[in-house]
Motif scaffolding. Structure first.
Motif, PDB file in Angstrom:
ATOM      1  N   TRP A 233      30.114  95.435  88.369  1.00 31.11           N
ATOM      2  CA  TRP A 233      28.870  95.646  87.631  1.00 31.11           C
ATOM      3  C   TRP A 233      28.409  94.380  86.915  1.00 31.11           C
ATOM      4  O   TRP A 233      27.204  94.098  86.851  1.00 31.11           O
ATOM      5  CB  TRP A 233      29.036  96.800  86.632  1.00 31.11           C
TER       6      TRP A 233
ATOM      7  N   ARG B  12      27.290 102.902  93.488  1.00 34.01           N
ATOM      8  CA  ARG B  12      28.085 102.618  92.290  1.00 34.01           C
ATOM      9  C   ARG B  12      27.638 103.457  91.108  1.00 34.01           C
ATOM     10  O   ARG B  12      28.452 103.799  90.242  1.00 34.01           O
ATOM     11  CB  ARG B  12      28.025 101.114  91.976  1.00 34.01           C
ATOM     12  N   CYS B  13      26.357 103.799  91.057  1.00 28.52           N
ATOM     13  CA  CYS B  13      25.887 104.717  90.013  1.00 28.52           C
ATOM     14  C   CYS B  13      26.448 106.117  90.263  1.00 28.52           C
ATOM     15  O   CYS B  13      26.789 106.832  89.316  1.00 28.52           O
ATOM     16  CB  CYS B  13      24.364 104.761  89.981  1.00 28.52           C
TER      17      CYS B  13
ATOM     18  N   MET C  43      26.691  92.343  89.460  1.00 26.74           N
ATOM     19  CA  MET C  43      25.359  92.878  89.771  1.00 26.74           C
ATOM     20  C   MET C  43      24.357  92.566  88.669  1.00 26.74           C
ATOM     21  O   MET C  43      23.223  92.163  88.944  1.00 26.74           O
ATOM     22  CB  MET C  43      25.429  94.399  89.969  1.00 26.74           C
TER      23      MET C  43
ATOM     24  N   CYS D  76      19.017 105.831  88.045  1.00 30.75           N
ATOM     25  CA  CYS D  76      18.980 105.038  89.277  1.00 30.75           C
ATOM     26  C   CYS D  76      18.020 105.636  90.295  1.00 30.75           C
ATOM     27  O   CYS D  76      17.195 104.928  90.874  1.00 30.75           O
ATOM     28  CB  CYS D  76      20.379 104.930  89.880  1.00 30.75           C
TER      29      CYS D  76
ATOM     30  N   TRP E  34      20.606  90.755  89.085  1.00 33.75           N
ATOM     31  CA  TRP E  34      20.064  92.090  89.233  1.00 33.75           C
ATOM     32  C   TRP E  34      18.935  92.175  90.256  1.00 33.75           C
ATOM     33  O   TRP E  34      18.885  93.096  91.080  1.00 33.75           O
ATOM     34  CB  TRP E  34      19.584  92.603  87.877  1.00 33.75           C
TER      35      TRP E  34
ATOM     36  N   VAL F  22      24.032  99.630  94.895  1.00 35.19           N
ATOM     37  CA  VAL F  22      23.805  99.943  93.475  1.00 35.19           C
ATOM     38  C   VAL F  22      23.814 101.461  93.280  1.00 35.19           C
ATOM     39  O   VAL F  22      24.442 101.980  92.355  1.00 35.19           O
ATOM     40  CB  VAL F  22      22.471  99.344  92.979  1.00 35.19           C
TER      41      VAL F  22
ATOM     42  N   HIS G  94      20.278  97.644  97.340  1.00 39.75           N
ATOM     43  CA  HIS G  94      20.023  98.794  96.475  1.00 39.75           C
ATOM     44  C   HIS G  94      20.925  99.978  96.812  1.00 39.75           C
ATOM     45  O   HIS G  94      21.334 100.739  95.925  1.00 39.75           O
ATOM     46  CB  HIS G  94      18.554  99.227  96.575  1.00 39.75           C
TER      47      HIS G  94
ATOM     48  N   TRP H 104      20.290  92.070  93.860  1.00 38.54           N
ATOM     49  CA  TRP H 104      20.981  93.294  94.241  1.00 38.54           C
ATOM     50  C   TRP H 104      19.981  94.421  94.482  1.00 38.54           C
ATOM     51  O   TRP H 104      20.126  95.198  95.432  1.00 38.54           O
ATOM     52  CB  TRP H 104      21.984  93.701  93.158  1.00 38.54           C
ATOM     53  N   MET H 105      18.982  94.542  93.629  1.00 37.44           N
ATOM     54  CA  MET H 105      18.006  95.616  93.785  1.00 37.44           C
ATOM     55  C   MET H 105      17.152  95.416  95.037  1.00 37.44           C
ATOM     56  O   MET H 105      16.742  96.384  95.680  1.00 37.44           O
ATOM     57  CB  MET H 105      17.111  95.698  92.548  1.00 37.44           C
TER      58      MET H 105
END
Length: 473
Positions: free
Chosen positions: A75, A96-97, A78, A286, A82, A93, A90, A85-86
Motif C-alpha cells: 500500500w 487489495r481493497c 501504491m 474504491c 497513486w 487496487v 486499478h 496505479w489507478m
C-alpha cells in the motif's frame, strides 16, 4: 414509490430523533439513552476503540503479522505512485481493497480513494476559513444536539465536549457552510464520525464532501428523493437476486425506504459489526455505491430468501423486526465480504435500473425537486472525471518520524563514523551489543507510529485517534 412523511422517523432533515422508525434503532444502534452517555473509569478498550455497546469486541478476521507487514509495504508503494496505479493497475487496487486495507494506512488510503486528498490540495486554507466562521444558528443548534448520539461507546466520542465531539462539530458545521443549500442531515453525523476515527478533521471534511457529492449525491438533500430512488432500485435488483424475498416484501407492501434508509445513508456504519463496517467501507470507497447495494441484497437474501426463513415473519411487523435484528452469522466479516464479491451486480445494472426508476418517478411524482450531480461509481471514475496533478497527490506528512532503518547518505554515514571514532578515543573502547539484541533495537518503520499513540499536539485543534495507528503519517 414510498413517500416520506413527517413524523414517521424517516424525515432526517433537522430531526434530533434516531434514524429509524419510531426511534428504534438496529441491533448496532448507538442511542445514548440506551447505551449510556459516557465511559466509566477502568473500562477495557477493544482494538477499534470501543469500550462497550454492541459493536465492541466484534469478531474480526485475524491477519498474520507477516501478511499485514507485506500489505502495508504494497500500500505504501501504491500511495507513492497513486496516479500510475489507478491508471494502469486499478484492478489490483480493487483486489487489495477487497482483501482489506491495513489499519495503519486506512485513513490515508480512504483520503486518496475518494479524491479527498486532491480536493484538500486544490482548496488550501478553505477548511480553516469555514472552521472560523460561526455557522447558521439553526444548523449549529441541531448539530450540537446530535453530537452525543454518535458512537457513545467509542473512546473518541464518549466525553461530552471532548476532542472527538469537537472535531465532529467542526466538520459538520463546515459542511453546512460549504453547501448552505443542503445544510445538515442527521445521517451525515455517523459518516463523519467514522472518518474522524481514521483521520484529522480537515481530511475528514474533504472525504465527507466527496462522499456527499460524488458517491451519494442527493442523499442528504431536502425530500430524500435520491434515497427513495435507490430504494426502488434495490427492490428491483432483489427480484433477480432473491425472488422469494422480493415476493414476500411485495405481498406485505413493505416499502424499501422503511428498511434501507439507515443502511444506505449511514453506509451500514450503524448496522454491521465494526470489523465488517471497515471492510465494507474499504470496498465502497474504491468501487462506489454498488457495494452498498450488494450488502443490502446479501442481507435481504440471507434473512428472507427461503420459505423456511419466512415462517417466522408472517406479516409486515414481523418482517420489519427480522430486518432490524439481522443474525450475526450473516454480518460476519469473512462471510459478508465473500458474498459481496461473488454477487453479480454491476454499475451498468444499477444505472440501467436508475433510468427506469427515474421514468417511473416522473410519471407518478413529476420532475425531481433536487437536481443532484451525476453519481460517480468509485475511485477510478472520480479520478477520470477530475484528473489530479502529481503535485496534488504528493504526500505531505503532518508528523515526520525519521525511520531508524532508512538508508543514510554518504555524508551522514561519514558523520556517524567520525562521531563513533571520537567516542572511542574518549572512552578508550567501543561497546558493542550482542547480535541478538541489535535486531530488536528498532521496531519496523510501519510500527513507528505506535510511539505516537494517545499523543496530543500542544496548541493544536486536531485530536489524535488511537483507534488506528499511523493514520497521521
Amino acid at each position: 414509490m414510498a413517500k416520506t412523511e413527517q413524523g414517521n422517523g424517516l424525515d432526517l432533515r433537522g430531526s434530533t430523533e434516531k434514524l429509524t422508525d419510531n426511534g428504534k434503532g438496529g441491533s448496532y444502534g448507538s442511542d445514548p439513552e440506551v447505551n449510556g452517555n459516557g465511559i466509566p473509569g477502568e473500562t477495557q478498550v477493544d482494538k477499534y476503540g470501543f469500550t462497550g455497546g454492541a459493536q465492541q469486541n466484534s469478531p474480526a478476521e485475524e491477519v498474520p503479522i507477516e501478511v499485514l507487514r507485506q500489505r502495508e509495504a504494497k500500500w505504501l508503494e501504491m500511495l507513492n505512485s497513486w496516479d500510475k496505479w489507478m491508471a494502469k493497475k486499478h484492478k489490483k487496487v480493487k483486489e487489495r481493497c477487497q482483501k482489506g486495507i491495513p489499519p495503519s494506512l486506512r485513513g490515508r488510503a480512504w483520503l486518496y480513494l475518494t479524491g479527498g486528498k486532491v480536493k484538500r490540495e486544490q482548496n488550501q486554507g478553505k477548511f480553516q476559513e469555514l472552521d472560523e466562521e460561526p455557522g447558521d444558528p439553526k444548523w449549529v443548534d441541531i448539530i450540537e444536539r446530535d453530537l452525543h448520539r454518535q458512537f457513545p461507546f467509542h473512546e473518541m466520542f464518549a466525553a461530552r465536549g471532548g476532542h472527538g465531539q469537537q472535531d465532529l462539530f467542526r466538520v459538520l458545521k463546515a459542511y453546512t457552510l460549504h453547501r448552505p443549500e443542503e445544510g445538515y442531515c442527521q445521517a451525515q453525523a455517523p459518516i463523519a464520525a467514522v472518518l474522524l476515527m481514521h483521520m484529522p478533521a480537515e481530511d475528514a471534511f474533504w472525504v465527507l464532501v466527496q462522499i456527499c457529492e460524488k458517491y451519494l449525491p442527493g442523499y442528504y438533500s431536502t425530500g430524500l428523493e435520491a434515497i427513495q430512488l435507490d430504494g426502488e432500485i434495490l427492490y428491483a435488483l432483489l427480484r433477480r437476486v432473491s425472488p422469494v424475498a422480493h415476493r414476500h416484501l411485495k405481498k406485505h407492501k413493505l416499502e424499501p425506504i422503511l428498511y434501507m434508509t439507515e443502511w444506505f445513508m449511514c453506509a451500514f456504519s450503524r448496522t454491521l459489526p465494526w470489523a465488517s463496517v471497515l471492510r465494507v467501507w474499504d470496498m465502497f470507497l474504491c468501487e462506489g455505491v454498488k457495494i452498498l447495494f450488494k450488502v443490502g441484497l446479501v442481507l435481504l437474501k440471507c434473512m428472507l430468501g427461503s420459505q423456511e426463513k419466512l415462517k417466522a415473519c408472517q406479516g409486515l411487523y414481523e418482517t420489519m423486526e427480522r430486518l432490524r435484528a439481522i443474525q450475526p452469522q450473516y454480518m460476519q466479516e469473512t462471510f459478508l465480504v465473500h458474498e459481496i464479491i461473488e454477487l453479480p451486480v454491476s454499475e451498468k445494472d444499477i444505472e440501467k435500473e436508475h433510468l427506469a426508476q427515474l421514468r417511473r418517478w416522473k410519471e407518478t411524482h413529476g420532475d425531481l425537486h433536487c437536481k443532484s450531480p451525476p453519481r460517480m461509481h468509485g475511485a477510478k471514475a472520480i479520478m477520470a472525471a477530475e484528473p489530479p496533478s502529481r503535485q496534488d497527490l504528493r504526500q505531505r506528512p503532518t508528523i515526520i518520524v525519521e525511520s531508524p532503518l532508512a538508508p543514510k547518505t554518504a555524508a551522514e554515514q561519514a558523520e556517524d563514523t567520525k562521531g563513533r571514532r571520537k567516542t572511542v578515543e574518549e572512552n578508550g573502547k567501543e561497546t558493542l551489543l550482542p547480535p541478538q539484541q541489535t535486531d530488536n533495537l528498532n521496531p519496523p518503520p510501519s510500527d513507528s507510529s505506535l510511539l505516537l499513540n494517545h499523543t496530543n499536539i500542544p496548541g493544536s485543534k486536531e485530536s489524535l485517534s488511537s483507534a488506528e495507528h499511523d493514520t497521521y503519517l
